[in-house]
Design a protein around this motif. Structure first.
Motif, short mmCIF file in Angstrom:
data_model
loop_
_atom_site.label_atom_id
_atom_site.label_comp_id
_atom_site.label_asym_id
_atom_site.label_seq_id
_atom_site.Cartn_x
_atom_site.Cartn_y
_atom_site.Cartn_z
N ILE A 1 7.88 4.64 1.23
CA ILE A 1 7.36 4.70 2.53
C ILE A 1 6.22 5.40 2.49
N ASP A 2 4.83 5.07 2.91
CA ASP A 2 3.70 5.63 2.95
C ASP A 2 3.67 6.55 4.26
N ALA A 3 3.64 7.98 3.91
CA ALA A 3 3.90 9.20 4.64
C ALA A 3 3.10 9.06 6.07
N ASN A 4 1.67 8.54 5.68
CA ASN A 4 0.53 8.42 6.97
C ASN A 4 1.12 7.24 7.81
N ARG A 5 1.47 6.12 7.07
CA ARG A 5 1.87 5.08 7.68
C ARG A 5 3.32 5.28 8.83
N TRP A 6 4.20 6.06 8.05
CA TRP A 6 5.44 6.57 8.84
C TRP A 6 4.85 7.10 10.52
N LYS A 7 4.21 8.12 10.08
CA LYS A 7 3.56 9.01 10.93
C LYS A 7 2.98 8.32 12.19
N ASP A 8 2.27 7.28 11.79
CA ASP A 8 1.49 6.51 12.68
C ASP A 8 2.01 5.11 12.94
N ARG A 9 3.28 5.10 12.58
CA ARG A 9 4.01 3.88 13.03
C ARG A 9 3.82 3.21 14.44
N HIS A 10 3.56 3.97 15.43
CA HIS A 10 3.46 3.58 16.61
C HIS A 10 2.19 2.41 16.81
N THR A 11 1.33 2.57 15.70
CA THR A 11 0.33 1.46 15.86
C THR A 11 0.57 -0.05 15.15
N LEU A 12 1.87 0.07 14.68
CA LEU A 12 2.03 -1.36 14.26
C LEU A 12 2.82 -2.10 15.24
N THR A 13 2.71 -3.72 14.98
CA THR A 13 3.28 -4.38 15.79
C THR A 13 4.72 -4.22 15.84
N PRO A 14 5.43 -4.50 17.11
CA PRO A 14 6.96 -4.72 17.03
C PRO A 14 7.81 -5.23 15.80
N GLN A 15 7.24 -6.37 15.55
CA GLN A 15 7.70 -6.74 14.30
C GLN A 15 7.81 -6.09 12.93
N PHE A 16 6.75 -5.52 12.75
CA PHE A 16 6.69 -4.56 11.48
C PHE A 16 7.31 -3.31 11.94
N LYS A 17 7.55 -2.73 12.84
CA LYS A 17 8.25 -1.60 13.05
C LYS A 17 9.84 -1.81 12.86
N ILE A 18 10.22 -2.96 13.16
CA ILE A 18 11.35 -3.30 12.91
C ILE A 18 11.76 -3.45 11.37
N GLY B 1 0.79 -1.20 0.01
CA GLY B 1 -0.02 0.12 0.00
C GLY B 1 0.78 1.29 0.11
N SER B 2 2.08 1.12 -0.07
CA SER B 2 3.01 2.40 0.14
C SER B 2 3.25 2.95 -1.36
N GLY B 3 2.87 2.10 -2.35
CA GLY B 3 2.87 2.88 -3.56
C GLY B 3 4.01 2.29 -4.67
N LYS B 4 4.46 0.88 -4.44
CA LYS B 4 5.42 0.27 -5.26
C LYS B 4 4.91 0.26 -6.67
N THR B 5 3.73 -0.19 -6.82
CA THR B 5 3.26 -0.55 -8.04
C THR B 5 3.09 0.59 -8.77
#
Length: 309
Positions: free
Chosen positions: A125-142, A14-18
């Protein structure tokens, strides 16, 4: 021998690779260059393959990730592209959960690594996902941090959804993880092809200079002319820089009739007897590898080995 450029497109789903890939392919077509695409999907059905035009060679790898479960299939697909087409570049769109270094490792098979030039790892990088990265699981943050840390080009996408202050904050945070990569701010993954190149290979005027490649993670390919002494080789392994963290390929040793496949990672060398006589080629992956130094070191191993014969 002309080498085929390889671009690794990394980033979360969903970040925009395609969208990035479609923009790049349009520019490549305008430049009349011959390109191919490898698309990797975790599921059993390809979702984004219609983004690639029918006249562009496409390999699809489904139901697994090239950096682990289907690495062997990936190597076969790459080799088929190199054998069947005369290409200028290959674009690899990874899954959202792929680690870019593992994908780079999968690209560099000793059987065809000498035919490739890795242009770099491009992480979007999805700008909003980075801004809200605290909502990700620890594994996905890493994983997100790893995708950023190992990139040569960072694309902060969908910035139109952020205020200028938020954009500046995002760039500061991302560059604190990787201050060597080129950082681009985009909407709809709109970039110029030259922006994601680590060095220029397109046609240029005689007076124009070629910029030097600066890859965060580099590869070096060496082919030995004959068998080497295993003791000399292992002595070199024990003293080599820690910045070299992956070696793979094929070797033949003095006083042995067998060929061996060789793997090195996390400080552990593994040798396995091979029935086939593959080219005696090693691929090195590490940070800031100096090809001149590497060539001198490998030539030194060969020279010392000849003295032991």
């Amino acid at each position: 021998m002309k080498k085929v450029e390889v671009f690794i497109l990394s980033g979360f789903l969903g970040s925009g690779k395609t969208t990035l890939l479609k923009n790049i392919l349009t520019q490549e077509k305008e430049n009349k260059r011959k390109v191919a695409v490898v698309m990797n999907e975790l599921g059993q059905v390809s979702i984004d393959s219609n983004a690639v035009s029918e006249d562009t060679p496409l390999k699809e790898l489904l139901n697994g990730c090239v950096c682990c479960t289907i690495q062997g299939q990936f190597e076969v697909q790459l080799q088929e592209l190199l054998q069947d087409y005369e290409l200028d570049s290959i674009y690899i769109e990874t899954t959202g959960v792929a680690h870019p270094i593992e994908v780079l490792d999968a690209c560099m098979s000793p059987l065809f690594a000498s035919k490739l030039t890795v242009q770099g790892i491009v992480t979007i990088i999805d700008a909003n996902r980075w801004k809200d990265r605290h909502t990700l699981t620890p594994q996905f943050k890493i994983l997100l941090q790893e995708q950023i840390k190992h990139a040569d080009v960072l694309i902060l996408n969908k910035v139109e959804q952020l205020t200028e202050k938020e954009q500046a904050q995002n760039v500061f945070e991302i560059q604190s993880l990787n201050n060597q990569a080129k950082c681009l701010l985009t909407s709809f993954a709109s970039v110029q092809l030259d922006d994601i190149r680590t060095y220029q290979t397109l046609e240029r005027k005689p007076h124009e200079k070629t910029s030097v490649a600066h890859l965060h993670v580099k590869t070096y390919v060496h082919t030995f002319s004959g068998p080497i002494d295993i003791d000399i080789f292992e002595e070199w392994l024990r003293s080599m820089p820690e910045s070299i963290y992956r070696i793979k390929g094929y070797l033949k040793f003095l006083h042995s009739k067998h060929n061996y496949s060789f793997q090195y990672s996390y400080g552990t060398p593994i040798y396995m007897k091979e029935l086939m006589n593959y080219p005696l080629t090693l691929v090195f992956i590490g940070e800031e590898l100096d090809p001149v130094w590497m060539k001198a070191e490998m030539n030194g191993i060969e020279t010392k080995s000849i003295r032991e014969m």
